[in-house]
Design an enzyme around this catalytic site. Structure first.
Site, short mmCIF file in Angstrom:
data_model
loop_
_atom_site.label_atom_id
_atom_site.label_comp_id
_atom_site.label_asym_id
_atom_site.label_seq_id
_atom_site.Cartn_x
_atom_site.Cartn_y
_atom_site.Cartn_z
N HIS A 158 -21.57 -34.37 27.85
CA HIS A 158 -21.05 -33.68 26.96
C HIS A 158 -22.19 -33.09 25.83
O HIS A 158 -22.28 -32.06 25.57
CB HIS A 158 -19.86 -34.50 26.32
CG HIS A 158 -19.58 -33.71 24.96
ND1 HIS A 158 -18.85 -32.30 24.81
CD2 HIS A 158 -19.33 -34.13 23.71
CE1 HIS A 158 -18.70 -32.01 23.63
NE2 HIS A 158 -18.90 -33.09 22.89
N HIS A 215 -24.36 -35.90 18.23
CA HIS A 215 -23.41 -35.67 17.48
C HIS A 215 -22.33 -36.67 17.35
O HIS A 215 -21.34 -36.77 16.56
CB HIS A 215 -22.91 -34.13 17.55
CG HIS A 215 -21.91 -33.77 18.82
ND1 HIS A 215 -22.61 -33.52 19.81
CD2 HIS A 215 -20.85 -33.84 18.78
CE1 HIS A 215 -21.56 -33.31 20.88
NE2 HIS A 215 -20.26 -33.65 20.07
N ASP A 216 -21.80 -37.16 18.54
CA ASP A 216 -20.88 -38.02 18.73
C ASP A 216 -21.12 -39.77 18.66
O ASP A 216 -20.34 -40.50 18.89
CB ASP A 216 -20.21 -37.96 20.04
CG ASP A 216 -19.34 -36.57 19.87
OD1 ASP A 216 -18.58 -36.46 19.03
OD2 ASP A 216 -19.04 -36.06 21.22
N GLU A 230 -19.10 -41.47 15.59
CA GLU A 230 -17.92 -41.42 16.00
C GLU A 230 -17.42 -42.53 17.04
O GLU A 230 -16.41 -42.87 16.97
CB GLU A 230 -17.53 -40.13 16.01
CG GLU A 230 -15.96 -39.68 15.72
CD GLU A 230 -15.69 -38.44 15.75
OE1 GLU A 230 -16.06 -37.83 14.72
OE2 GLU A 230 -14.81 -37.92 16.66
N ASP A 231 -18.44 -42.32 18.11
CA ASP A 231 -17.96 -42.99 19.36
C ASP A 231 -18.52 -44.07 19.73
O ASP A 231 -18.33 -44.84 20.77
CB ASP A 231 -17.67 -41.68 20.63
CG ASP A 231 -16.66 -40.63 20.04
OD1 ASP A 231 -15.64 -40.99 19.45
OD2 ASP A 231 -16.82 -39.75 20.72
N ASP A 242 -19.72 -27.68 19.90
CA ASP A 242 -19.00 -28.83 20.52
C ASP A 242 -17.65 -28.28 20.77
O ASP A 242 -17.16 -28.66 21.87
CB ASP A 242 -18.86 -29.70 19.23
CG ASP A 242 -18.00 -31.07 19.59
OD1 ASP A 242 -18.34 -31.30 20.79
OD2 ASP A 242 -17.35 -31.85 18.65
#
Ligand code: ZN
Length: 181
Positions: A36, A62-63, A66-67, A123
Site C-alpha cells: 500500500h 504515511h501509515d 497510525e498503524d 492514499d
C-alpha cells in the site's frame, strides 16, 4: 541524516517494510501491507510527477504512526523534521472514535500542507482502487459505497493540488459500485 535524496526514499521504504511486516491489507487478496505505501509513493512519482524525495519518503511512511506505533520523534531522527511533519499531518488520532476521525479528516483536509495533500490524495486513490478491486470479505456493498462517499468529501477539500490526481480520482470515484476491472 541528512541523507542524499534517493537514499532517503529507499531507507523510508525499507523502514516501512520492517514496521508493517506482520500486517496485511484488508482486501480478499490479503497482500502484504507494504504494497500500500509503495503504491501511494508510486502514484505520486508516476502519475502526479512528484520527484521531491521528502514527499515520497513521507508517502512511504504515511501509515507507520497510525498503524505500527512508530513515533514522530523516531521518524524525525531517521528521516528529518519535514518528513515527520507530513506524516503527522496525515495521521488520524486513534484515541477518537472512527466517526469523529472521519469527520475531522473532512474538516482538516483543506488546512494541511501541499505535500501532505499530495500524500492524502494518492492514499485515497489507492484505497478506493483497492476497495473496488479487492473488497474486504466482511464489507457489504453499502459499507464500500459509504467509504467512496466519504473519500469523495475528503478529496473535494484538496482539489487543485495535482490536476493529474484530480482526474484519476474523478475516474475512480465515478466507478463506485462497479467491481473488478
Ligand atoms: Zn494509507
Amino acid at each position: 541524516m541528512p541523507e542524499v535524496p534517493l537514499s532517503l526514499v529507499l531507507s523510508a521504504a525499507s523502514f516501512a517494510a520492517e514496521r508493517h511486516q506482520k500486517q496485511r491489507r484488508k482486501g480478499v487478496d490479503a497482500v502484504p501491507y507494504i504494497n500500500h505505501p509503495l503504491g501511494v509513493a508510486s502514484v505520486l512519482a508516476r502519475d502526479a510527477g512528484v520527484d521531491d524525495p521528502v514527499t515520497l519518503a513521507a508517502a512511504l511512511l504515511h501509515d507507520t504512526i497510525e498503524d505500527t506505533g512508530t513515533t514522530a520523534a523516531e521518524i524525525a531522527a531517521l528521516f528529518g523534521d519535514e518528513v515527520a511533519a507530513i506524516v503527522l499531518e496525515v495521521t488520524d488520532d486513534k484515541s477518537l472514535p472512527s466517526s469523529v476521525r472521519k469527520r475531522k479528516q473532512i474538516e482538516h483536509a483543506s488546512t494541511i500542507s501541499t505535500r501532505a495533500k499530495l500524500v492524502k490524495l494518492a492514499d485515497k486513490l489507492c484505497n478506493v482502487r483497492d476497495l473496488r478491486r479487492s473488497p474486504p470479505t466482511d464489507w457489504p456493498a453499502e459499507r464500500v459505497n459509504g467509504y467512496f462517499d466519504w473519500a469523495k468529501k475528503v478529496v473535494d477539500q484538496m482539489r487543485g493540488v495535482s490536476p493529474a490526481l484530480d482526474d484519476l480520482l474523478d475516474e475512480e470515484l465515478g466507478k463506485r459500485g462497479e467491481h473488478g476491472d
